[in-house]
Design a protein around this motif. Sequence first.
Motif, PDB file in Angstrom:
ATOM      1  N   ALA A  67       0.819  -1.212   0.000  1.00 39.65           N
ATOM      2  CA  ALA A  67       0.000   0.000   0.000  1.00 39.65           C
ATOM      3  C   ALA A  67       0.852   1.261   0.000  1.00 39.65           C
ATOM      4  CB  ALA A  67      -0.935  -0.005   1.198  1.00 39.65           C
ATOM      5  N   SER A  68       2.102   1.171   0.416  1.00 36.77           N
ATOM      6  CA  SER A  68       2.972   2.341   0.462  1.00 36.77           C
ATOM      7  C   SER A  68       3.883   2.456  -0.759  1.00 36.77           C
ATOM      8  CB  SER A  68       3.840   2.303   1.729  1.00 36.77           C
ATOM      9  OG  SER A  68       4.661   1.145   1.749  1.00 36.77           O
ATOM     10  N   SER A  69       3.756   1.530  -1.718  1.00 34.55           N
ATOM     11  CA  SER A  69       4.674   1.485  -2.859  1.00 34.55           C
ATOM     12  C   SER A  69       4.341   2.499  -3.935  1.00 34.55           C
ATOM     13  CB  SER A  69       4.637   0.104  -3.516  1.00 34.55           C
ATOM     14  OG  SER A  69       5.011  -0.919  -2.630  1.00 34.55           O
ATOM     15  N   ASP A  70       5.390   3.045  -4.588  1.00 35.67           N
ATOM     16  CA  ASP A  70       5.235   3.549  -5.945  1.00 35.67           C
ATOM     17  C   ASP A  70       5.017   2.338  -6.837  1.00 35.67           C
ATOM     18  OD1 ASP A  70       5.837   6.077  -4.995  1.00 35.67           O
ATOM     19  OD2 ASP A  70       7.917   6.024  -5.671  1.00 35.67           O
ATOM     20  N   ILE A  71       4.103   2.442  -7.799  1.00 37.59           N
ATOM     21  CA  ILE A  71       3.796   1.305  -8.669  1.00 37.59           C
ATOM     22  C   ILE A  71       3.709   1.784 -10.106  1.00 37.59           C
ATOM     23  CG2 ILE A  71       2.144  -0.521  -9.238  1.00 37.59           C
ATOM     24  CD1 ILE A  71       1.155  -0.436  -6.368  1.00 37.59           C
ATOM     25  N   PHE A  72       4.323   1.041 -11.028  1.00 31.98           N
ATOM     26  CA  PHE A  72       4.080   1.284 -12.444  1.00 31.98           C
ATOM     27  C   PHE A  72       3.737  -0.029 -13.122  1.00 31.98           C
ATOM     28  CE2 PHE A  72       7.503  -0.533 -14.935  1.00 31.98           C
ATOM     29  CZ  PHE A  72       8.471  -0.793 -13.976  1.00 31.98           C
ATOM     30  N   ARG A  73       2.964   0.044 -14.182  1.00 32.42           N
ATOM     31  CA  ARG A  73       2.567  -1.118 -14.978  1.00 32.42           C
ATOM     32  C   ARG A  73       2.725  -0.770 -16.453  1.00 32.42           C
ATOM     33  NH1 ARG A  73       3.230  -4.743 -11.770  1.00 32.42           N
ATOM     34  NH2 ARG A  73       2.114  -4.661  -9.792  1.00 32.42           N
ATOM     35  N   PHE A  74       3.056  -1.773 -17.264  1.00 32.83           N
ATOM     36  CA  PHE A  74       3.188  -1.566 -18.701  1.00 32.83           C
ATOM     37  C   PHE A  74       2.603  -2.760 -19.431  1.00 32.83           C
ATOM     38  CE2 PHE A  74       7.040  -3.496 -17.071  1.00 32.83           C
ATOM     39  CZ  PHE A  74       7.251  -4.578 -17.914  1.00 32.83           C
ATOM     40  N   GLU A  75       2.197  -2.527 -20.663  1.00 33.77           N
ATOM     41  CA  GLU A  75       1.580  -3.582 -21.460  1.00 33.77           C
ATOM     42  C   GLU A  75       2.569  -4.703 -21.733  1.00 33.77           C
ATOM     43  OE1 GLU A  75      -1.255  -3.951 -25.396  1.00 33.77           O
ATOM     44  OE2 GLU A  75       0.378  -2.483 -25.441  1.00 33.77           O
TER      45      GLU A  75
ATOM     46  N   GLU B  54       1.010   4.655 -13.843  1.00 33.15           N
ATOM     47  CA  GLU B  54       1.774   4.596 -12.599  1.00 33.15           C
ATOM     48  C   GLU B  54       1.117   5.349 -11.468  1.00 33.15           C
ATOM     49  OE1 GLU B  54       5.376   6.530 -11.939  1.00 33.15           O
ATOM     50  OE2 GLU B  54       4.673   8.500 -12.538  1.00 33.15           O
ATOM     51  N   ARG B  55       1.548   4.987 -10.261  1.00 34.74           N
ATOM     52  CA  ARG B  55       1.218   5.702  -9.031  1.00 34.74           C
ATOM     53  C   ARG B  55       2.510   6.147  -8.374  1.00 34.74           C
ATOM     54  NH1 ARG B  55      -1.445   2.191  -4.374  1.00 34.74           N
ATOM     55  NH2 ARG B  55       0.687   1.585  -3.867  1.00 34.74           N
ATOM     56  N   ASN B  56       2.601   7.429  -8.036  1.00 30.08           N
ATOM     57  CA  ASN B  56       3.682   7.940  -7.189  1.00 30.08           C
ATOM     58  C   ASN B  56       3.137   8.122  -5.780  1.00 30.08           C
ATOM     59  OD1 ASN B  56       5.973   8.220  -8.917  1.00 30.08           O
ATOM     60  ND2 ASN B  56       4.934   9.922  -9.928  1.00 30.08           N
ATOM     61  N   GLY B  57       3.829   7.539  -4.800  1.00 29.47           N
ATOM     62  CA  GLY B  57       3.318   7.545  -3.435  1.00 29.47           C
ATOM     63  C   GLY B  57       2.372   6.389  -3.227  1.00 29.47           C
ATOM     64  N   GLY B  58       1.969   6.187  -2.005  1.00 31.67           N
ATOM     65  CA  GLY B  58       1.134   5.041  -1.668  1.00 31.67           C
ATOM     66  C   GLY B  58      -0.335   5.381  -1.612  1.00 31.67           C
ATOM     67  N   THR B  59      -1.073   4.520  -0.908  1.00 30.82           N
ATOM     68  CA  THR B  59      -2.497   4.727  -0.725  1.00 30.82           C
ATOM     69  C   THR B  59      -2.887   4.289   0.676  1.00 30.82           C
ATOM     70  OG1 THR B  59      -4.689   4.336  -1.689  1.00 30.82           O
ATOM     71  CG2 THR B  59      -3.222   2.435  -1.526  1.00 30.82           C
ATOM     72  N   VAL B  60      -3.987   4.821   1.149  1.00 34.63           N
ATOM     73  CA  VAL B  60      -4.608   4.384   2.402  1.00 34.63           C
ATOM     74  C   VAL B  60      -6.011   3.929   2.064  1.00 34.63           C
ATOM     75  CG1 VAL B  60      -5.379   5.038   4.715  1.00 34.63           C
ATOM     76  CG2 VAL B  60      -3.249   5.993   3.782  1.00 34.63           C
ATOM     77  N   LEU B  61      -6.312   2.654   2.349  1.00 35.87           N
ATOM     78  CA  LEU B  61      -7.619   2.087   2.039  1.00 35.87           C
ATOM     79  C   LEU B  61      -8.406   1.855   3.321  1.00 35.87           C
ATOM     80  CD1 LEU B  61      -6.559  -0.642  -0.572  1.00 35.87           C
ATOM     81  CD2 LEU B  61      -7.280   1.715  -1.004  1.00 35.87           C
ATOM     82  N   PRO B  62      -9.711   2.057   3.286  1.00 40.64           N
ATOM     83  CA  PRO B  62     -10.533   1.807   4.474  1.00 40.64           C
ATOM     84  C   PRO B  62     -10.856   0.319   4.613  1.00 40.64           C
ATOM     85  CG  PRO B  62     -11.913   2.545   2.694  1.00 40.64           C
ATOM     86  CD  PRO B  62     -10.513   2.581   2.161  1.00 40.64           C
TER      87      PRO B  62
ATOM     88  N   THR C 183      -4.553  -5.606  -1.654  1.00 42.10           N
ATOM     89  CA  THR C 183      -4.219  -4.842  -0.463  1.00 42.10           C
ATOM     90  C   THR C 183      -3.295  -3.670  -0.783  1.00 42.10           C
ATOM     91  OG1 THR C 183      -2.387  -6.360  -0.009  1.00 42.10           O
ATOM     92  CG2 THR C 183      -4.498  -6.820   1.061  1.00 42.10           C
ATOM     93  N   ALA C 184      -2.614  -3.718  -1.942  1.00 40.68           N
ATOM     94  CA  ALA C 184      -1.749  -2.617  -2.371  1.00 40.68           C
ATOM     95  C   ALA C 184      -2.524  -1.518  -3.074  1.00 40.68           C
ATOM     96  CB  ALA C 184      -0.659  -3.143  -3.299  1.00 40.68           C
ATOM     97  N   GLY C 185      -3.829  -1.760  -3.332  1.00 34.78           N
ATOM     98  CA  GLY C 185      -4.650  -0.769  -4.002  1.00 34.78           C
ATOM     99  C   GLY C 185      -4.746  -0.956  -5.501  1.00 34.78           C
ATOM    100  N   GLU C 186      -4.389  -2.132  -6.011  1.00 37.50           N
ATOM    101  CA  GLU C 186      -4.489  -2.388  -7.452  1.00 37.50           C
ATOM    102  C   GLU C 186      -5.809  -3.066  -7.778  1.00 37.50           C
ATOM    103  OE1 GLU C 186      -0.919  -2.756  -9.854  1.00 37.50           O
ATOM    104  OE2 GLU C 186      -0.040  -3.815  -8.134  1.00 37.50           O
TER     105      GLU C 186
ATOM    106  N   ILE D  31      -4.811   1.444 -10.461  1.00 38.39           N
ATOM    107  CA  ILE D  31      -4.217   1.604  -9.148  1.00 38.39           C
ATOM    108  C   ILE D  31      -4.926   2.729  -8.410  1.00 38.39           C
ATOM    109  CG2 ILE D  31      -2.050   1.808  -7.863  1.00 38.39           C
ATOM    110  CD1 ILE D  31      -0.569   1.592 -10.574  1.00 38.39           C
ATOM    111  N   ILE D  32      -5.250   2.496  -7.147  1.00 42.07           N
ATOM    112  CA  ILE D  32      -5.747   3.555  -6.282  1.00 42.07           C
ATOM    113  C   ILE D  32      -4.547   4.300  -5.697  1.00 42.07           C
ATOM    114  CG2 ILE D  32      -7.123   4.125  -4.254  1.00 42.07           C
ATOM    115  CD1 ILE D  32      -8.653   1.541  -4.675  1.00 42.07           C
ATOM    116  N   ALA D  33      -4.630   5.620  -5.676  1.00 44.29           N
ATOM    117  CA  ALA D  33      -3.546   6.451  -5.149  1.00 44.29           C
ATOM    118  C   ALA D  33      -4.100   7.435  -4.140  1.00 44.29           C
ATOM    119  CB  ALA D  33      -2.849   7.208  -6.285  1.00 44.29           C
ATOM    120  N   GLY D  34      -3.276   7.788  -3.152  1.00 42.72           N
ATOM    121  CA  GLY D  34      -3.663   8.768  -2.158  1.00 42.72           C
ATOM    122  C   GLY D  34      -4.478   8.167  -1.027  1.00 42.72           C
ATOM    123  N   ASP D  35      -4.845   8.997  -0.095  1.00 44.17           N
ATOM    124  CA  ASP D  35      -5.592   8.589   1.093  1.00 44.17           C
ATOM    125  C   ASP D  35      -7.085   8.634   0.795  1.00 44.17           C
ATOM    126  OD1 ASP D  35      -6.709   8.174   3.579  1.00 44.17           O
ATOM    127  OD2 ASP D  35      -5.412   9.600   4.627  1.00 44.17           O
ATOM    128  N   THR D  36      -7.716   7.466   0.749  1.00 45.96           N
ATOM    129  CA  THR D  36      -9.149   7.409   0.447  1.00 45.96           C
ATOM    130  C   THR D  36     -10.010   7.689   1.669  1.00 45.96           C
ATOM    131  OG1 THR D  36      -9.331   5.041   0.902  1.00 45.96           O
ATOM    132  CG2 THR D  36      -8.693   5.680  -1.335  1.00 45.96           C
TER     133      THR D  36
END
Length: 337
Positions: free
Chosen positions: A50-58, A168-176, A266-269, A296-301
């Motif tokens: 949940a705290s990772s920077d994440i990128f994805r590519f085809e 991509e996502r820069n920074g993590g996420t907070v999920l409820p 759990t990482a927000g993907e 990808i979900i980013a930021g504090d939800t």
Amino acid sequence: MTRFLTTVSALAWLAACGDGQPLFEDVQSDAQVADDDDLDLPPGTEDVSASSDIFRFEARNSQGGGLVTDVSYNAANDTFSVDNLGFDGENVYTRKTGALATLGTTRVYEADATVRDFLTGDPVSQIVPYVALYGVSKNRVDGDPRTSFAIVRTGGYAGYGFGGYVYERNGGTVLPNEGQATFSGDYAGVRVFAPARSQLEYVTGKMSIDIDFEDFNANDAVKGAITNRRFFDENGVRIVTGTGPDDLQSPNVPIIVVEGSKSLSTAGEIEVELQNFILNESGVLEPYEGGKFTGIIAGDTTSGSGGEIVGVVVLESEDPRFEGITAQETGGVILYR
């Protein structure tokens, strides 16, 4: 200038830098993410949290997708550089003009139609059109966009042709742990065709994604749809829907709600299937467009603006205007609360 570096790629979007900064380059890994929720995601960042920077590519495929491995954006002259695609000019894509400069909130770029022979100066025709779409979050994390996506496709081949996408996502996420949330925003995409229609079309629309973070008991429930789609030809002329022989149907494309199978990690993907239906000549509903959204979900939800979602849709369908022709639609979104 700052750079976001990962073990296999570099991806950065900076509005302030004037020289070309890498978006993603030299991507070689085809490994699927080793996430504890076992989603079928595109390759990219491994060991996410949940705290990772994440990128994805085809991922590379037999239809020409996944070949884009090096892209940079030059803010000083508003151009893209795209590597690893044959006959797409001198790898520099310039901003389109007129109605196609922007699709909703997504910018559109195109490659040159000719280059010069490096020895004689004679013109060399390119395989056109090659276009690039990109979207950037309105929010920032340490000076970088919190989320971004890029899509490169061509209508110059008698088939889907070559290209790729990245998000991509820069920074993590907070999920409820409970409650529901709704995200919405602009949708923009490119349509290419196979096996024998060398052409490219554009699509705009809206997309929404709703998440129930509490139920189902077996998995968080995700629903939503792509709506209000509008189609345009290579010149930006609207392809009007209706009953004429050249009209293109544009039904909404809903997310398939699934119980018992993970759609949110759990990482927000996010990974969900999409499918719509139309009436055939006998008046019976049959599948029309189908595909997948990964994002990808980013930021504090749980506070503030409530976070955002970035991702890419890939749909395929039989083109009702032409017998034996299939369409591939690749679209990107950044959705907000």
